[in-house]
Each structure stands twice: as C-alpha cells, then as structure tokens.
Write an enzyme that holds these catalytic residues in place. Structure first.
Site, PDB file in Angstrom:
ATOM      1  N   ASP A  34       0.844  -1.204   0.000  1.00  0.00           N
ATOM      2  CA  ASP A  34       0.000   0.000   0.000  1.00  0.00           C
ATOM      3  C   ASP A  34       0.878   1.253   0.000  1.00  0.00           C
ATOM      4  O   ASP A  34       0.378   2.373  -0.144  1.00  0.00           O
ATOM      5  CB  ASP A  34      -1.020  -0.006   1.145  1.00  0.00           C
ATOM      6  CG  ASP A  34      -0.384   0.041   2.519  1.00  0.00           C
ATOM      7  OD1 ASP A  34       0.853  -0.079   2.613  1.00  0.00           O
ATOM      8  OD2 ASP A  34      -1.136   0.202   3.504  1.00  0.00           O
ATOM      9  N   SER A  35       2.213   1.066   0.103  1.00  0.00           N
ATOM     10  CA  SER A  35       3.129   2.185  -0.147  1.00  0.00           C
ATOM     11  C   SER A  35       2.922   2.727  -1.565  1.00  0.00           C
ATOM     12  O   SER A  35       3.288   3.864  -1.863  1.00  0.00           O
ATOM     13  CB  SER A  35       4.589   1.735   0.028  1.00  0.00           C
ATOM     14  OG  SER A  35       4.843   0.558  -0.721  1.00  0.00           O
ATOM     15  N   ASP A  73      -0.959  -6.404  -0.460  1.00  0.00           N
ATOM     16  CA  ASP A  73      -0.917  -5.764   0.861  1.00  0.00           C
ATOM     17  C   ASP A  73      -2.313  -5.246   1.216  1.00  0.00           C
ATOM     18  O   ASP A  73      -2.870  -4.388   0.523  1.00  0.00           O
ATOM     19  CB  ASP A  73       0.068  -4.579   0.767  1.00  0.00           C
ATOM     20  CG  ASP A  73       0.547  -4.135   2.127  1.00  0.00           C
ATOM     21  OD1 ASP A  73       0.307  -4.841   3.115  1.00  0.00           O
ATOM     22  OD2 ASP A  73       1.185  -3.059   2.182  1.00  0.00           O
ATOM     23  N   LYS A 103      -0.620  -9.800   2.771  1.00  0.00           N
ATOM     24  CA  LYS A 103       0.074  -9.345   3.983  1.00  0.00           C
ATOM     25  C   LYS A 103      -0.862  -8.417   4.746  1.00  0.00           C
ATOM     26  O   LYS A 103      -1.608  -7.649   4.125  1.00  0.00           O
ATOM     27  CB  LYS A 103       1.364  -8.596   3.591  1.00  0.00           C
ATOM     28  CG  LYS A 103       2.037  -7.874   4.754  1.00  0.00           C
ATOM     29  CD  LYS A 103       3.402  -7.317   4.368  1.00  0.00           C
ATOM     30  CE  LYS A 103       3.384  -5.890   3.852  1.00  0.00           C
ATOM     31  NZ  LYS A 103       2.800  -4.887   4.759  1.00  0.00           N
ATOM     32  N   GLU A 105      -0.891  -5.763   8.362  1.00  0.00           N
ATOM     33  CA  GLU A 105      -0.120  -5.159   9.450  1.00  0.00           C
ATOM     34  C   GLU A 105      -0.733  -5.508  10.793  1.00  0.00           C
ATOM     35  O   GLU A 105      -1.950  -5.628  10.921  1.00  0.00           O
ATOM     36  CB  GLU A 105      -0.083  -3.628   9.281  1.00  0.00           C
ATOM     37  CG  GLU A 105       0.687  -3.178   8.063  1.00  0.00           C
ATOM     38  CD  GLU A 105       0.873  -1.664   8.000  1.00  0.00           C
ATOM     39  OE1 GLU A 105       0.549  -0.953   8.968  1.00  0.00           O
ATOM     40  OE2 GLU A 105       1.357  -1.198   6.950  1.00  0.00           O
ATOM     41  N   GLU A 172       9.747  -4.523  10.327  1.00  0.00           N
ATOM     42  CA  GLU A 172      10.119  -3.217   9.746  1.00  0.00           C
ATOM     43  C   GLU A 172      10.730  -2.315  10.812  1.00  0.00           C
ATOM     44  O   GLU A 172      10.164  -2.149  11.910  1.00  0.00           O
ATOM     45  CB  GLU A 172       8.881  -2.541   9.132  1.00  0.00           C
ATOM     46  CG  GLU A 172       9.234  -1.168   8.537  1.00  0.00           C
ATOM     47  CD  GLU A 172       8.166  -0.575   7.624  1.00  0.00           C
ATOM     48  OE1 GLU A 172       7.151  -1.260   7.350  1.00  0.00           O
ATOM     49  OE2 GLU A 172       8.360   0.568   7.183  1.00  0.00           O
TER      50      GLU A 172
HETATM   51  O1  KIV Z   1       3.343  -1.005   1.732  1.00  0.00           O
HETATM   52  C1  KIV Z   1       4.483  -1.461   1.739  1.00  0.00           C
HETATM   53  O2  KIV Z   1       5.237  -1.405   0.773  1.00  0.00           O
HETATM   54  C2  KIV Z   1       4.935  -2.075   2.965  1.00  0.00           C
HETATM   55  C3  KIV Z   1       6.376  -1.894   3.268  1.00  0.00           C
HETATM   56  C4  KIV Z   1       6.605  -0.494   3.759  1.00  0.00           C
HETATM   57  C5  KIV Z   1       6.867  -2.849   4.244  1.00  0.00           C
HETATM   58  O3  KIV Z   1       4.179  -2.591   3.713  1.00  0.00           O
END
Ligand code: KIV
Length: 283
Positions: A34-35, A73, A103, A105, A172
């Site tokens: 989500d970056s 993500d 993934k 968080e 992280e």
């Molecule tokens: O969104 C992402 O790319 C991530 C990384 C910052 C670990 O979760």
C-alpha cells in the site's frame, strides 16, 4: 531457501512495466504494497488507500510478472473490523488480482484476522515493528525494539501470528541485534525491511532502490542506480547507432537500468553484503 540459509529477495512493485522488468530477473517475490498509495498515487501516507486501488495496482503487476510469487498488501480498513471483512478482501486479492498471498499489518491484535484468512486457504504474511498504517497510534515513523517491553511485544506477536498460521513475518525498522534473536527463534520465514542483515529475507521499496521517490528516503533505503550506471553506459558506448540499439534491444533506457539495479540488489542480498551497517539502524 530458509532451510538452506539462502537469503530470499523481495521487492515492491505497483505497475505493469516495472513488473515486466522484475519478471525478467531472478527476484524471488513481489509485494504490491500500500506504499503504492504514496509512490504511485501521490497520497501523503498509506491511510487513504482503498481495496479498489490495490486491486487495480496488483492486477497490473500480475499481468507484468506472471511468473512471480506476488503478495498483496491489505490496505487500512480492509481487515480490522471483522474476520468476514478480512477473508472477503483477502479473497479479492486472490480472485481478482491473481495474488499468491496477502500481507496484513499488526501483531497480537491482528492474529485472529490472520487466522481467519489462513483458515480460508490463503497464505498470509504478518507485518510488525513499524507499521505505517497505524504509526500515528504508536508515535509516528520510528525504530521499534529499543525498549525491553517492545522486544517482548515483538516476540509475542511473532509467536501468536505463527500460531495463527502465517507462513512469514515482515519486521520493519528494528535494530539488527533484536531481529537476529527474533529470526533465530521463529518457526516461520522472517523478512526484514530496515531490520538488518540477519533475517531470512529482505524487502525493499522499488522506488527507493531506483531513487524514484523524491519526498522521503529512510536510512535503510539504498538506491542501487549509481553503481550500475557504468555498466549501462558501457553497453551504450559500444553502439554507434543508438537508435537501432534501442529499437532492437530496448536496452537503452529506464527498463534496462531497472533490471540492472534490481539484479545488483539481488546479488548483494544473496551475498550478504546488503544491508550493511550504513543501511541498518544502530543497535
Ligand atoms: O506497503 C508497503 O510497501 C509495505 C512496506 C513499507 C513494508 O508494507
């Protein structure tokens, strides 16, 4: 790879052409993070990113990288409220975007969500330490694991996520000596981003590796472009007809620089030379 002690290479990606370039390398895994909300969509942080945006980004990466193991993500708001939300949205990543895993968080507090997703047959990666989606609640973007209570939380989170059925956990922004101990005691695959060199695998943001995001660059984010430019240039100067070289090989531009930089990252992770102290937080 974990059992053989071979470091696993993982990079983010958010769209088709970069995914094509990654697909031609020996990279082990892709994360559509989500970056992407920040580096590809221009949001100030990852909070506003929606499931629809993630599906759009992820499906374009899948089209570009048909051979790679892709992790989607889960964006903020797509899994916290209920197991049903978590499973339904994880399933969208699999069915609509062709992901291999998702993934999410959060440590102990999200172990039940991870369990629900894993029980639905979807491979899950946990993500602890600095968790950008909830960083406001935990004192902003900062290194986690300098206090004994934080180390104990990290240890417990890994244990509970593993009991929930995750196959991997991403650490992280954690001091290397802490992630070393956590990795040694884990039964899952431990990845690190800004967690030093002792984890089983490394993750980096593609836009950091390419020096493509001008707003912010954390300490651990190495840009690999300067060290491959010579190689890129050598190939160009051997050719008198650059237009023909470009047309025939497509090796005259950013696509090729991306490939070279990604290959340098893969080599350095596999040889253990990245991340070194310069790109790790102090213990
Ligand atoms: O969104 C992402 O790319 C991530 C990384 C910052 C670990 O979760």
């Amino acid at each position: 790879m974990r059992s053989q002690g071979n470091p696993i290479t993982w990079l983010t990606c958010y769209e088709y052409s970069f995914a094509r370039a990654l697909n031609e390398t020996d990279l082990d895994m892709i994360l559509v993070g989500d970056s992407g909300g920040m580096v590809a969509l221009g949001y100030p942080d990852t909070t506003p990113v929606t499931m629809s945006e993630m599906i759009l980004l992820t499906s374009s990466v899948r089209r570009g990288a048909p051979n790679k193991f892709i992790v989607g993500d889960m964006p903020k708001g797509s899994y916290e409220a209920s197991d049903v939300d978590a499973v339904n949205n994880a399933m969208r990543f699999i069915k609509e975007a062709g992901c291999d895993a998702v993934k999410l968080e959060g440590g102990s507090s999200m172990a039940n969500r991870a369990k629900a997703i894993a029980n639905s047959g979807i491979p899950v990666v946990g993500h602890i330490g600095l968790t950008p989606q909830s960083s406001a609640a935990f004192g902003g973007y900062r290194v986690v694991g300098r206090e004994p209570s934080e180390v104990e939380n990290l240890r417990r989170s890994i244990q509970e996520l593993e009991e929930a059925g995750v196959f991997a956990v991403l650490l992280e922004a954690i001091p290397p000596s802490v992630s070393k101990v956590l990795t040694k005691n884990a039964t899952s695959i431990i990845f690190g981003i800004g967690a030093g060199k002792y984890t089983h695998g490394q993750l980096l943001i593609l836009h950091d590796l390419l020096g493509l995001y001008p707003n912010f660059r954390p300490k651990f984010a190495k840009c690999f472009v300067p060290e491959v430019l010579m190689e890129f240039n050598d190939a160009l100067v051997e050719n008198e007809d650059l237009a023909a070289f470009g047309r025939d090989t497509r090796k005259d531009g950013l696509y090729q620089i991306t490939r070279l930089a990604v290959e340098a990252y893969i080599r350095q992770v596999r040889s253990g030379s990245f991340p070194d102290e310069l790109y790790s937080y102090r213990d």
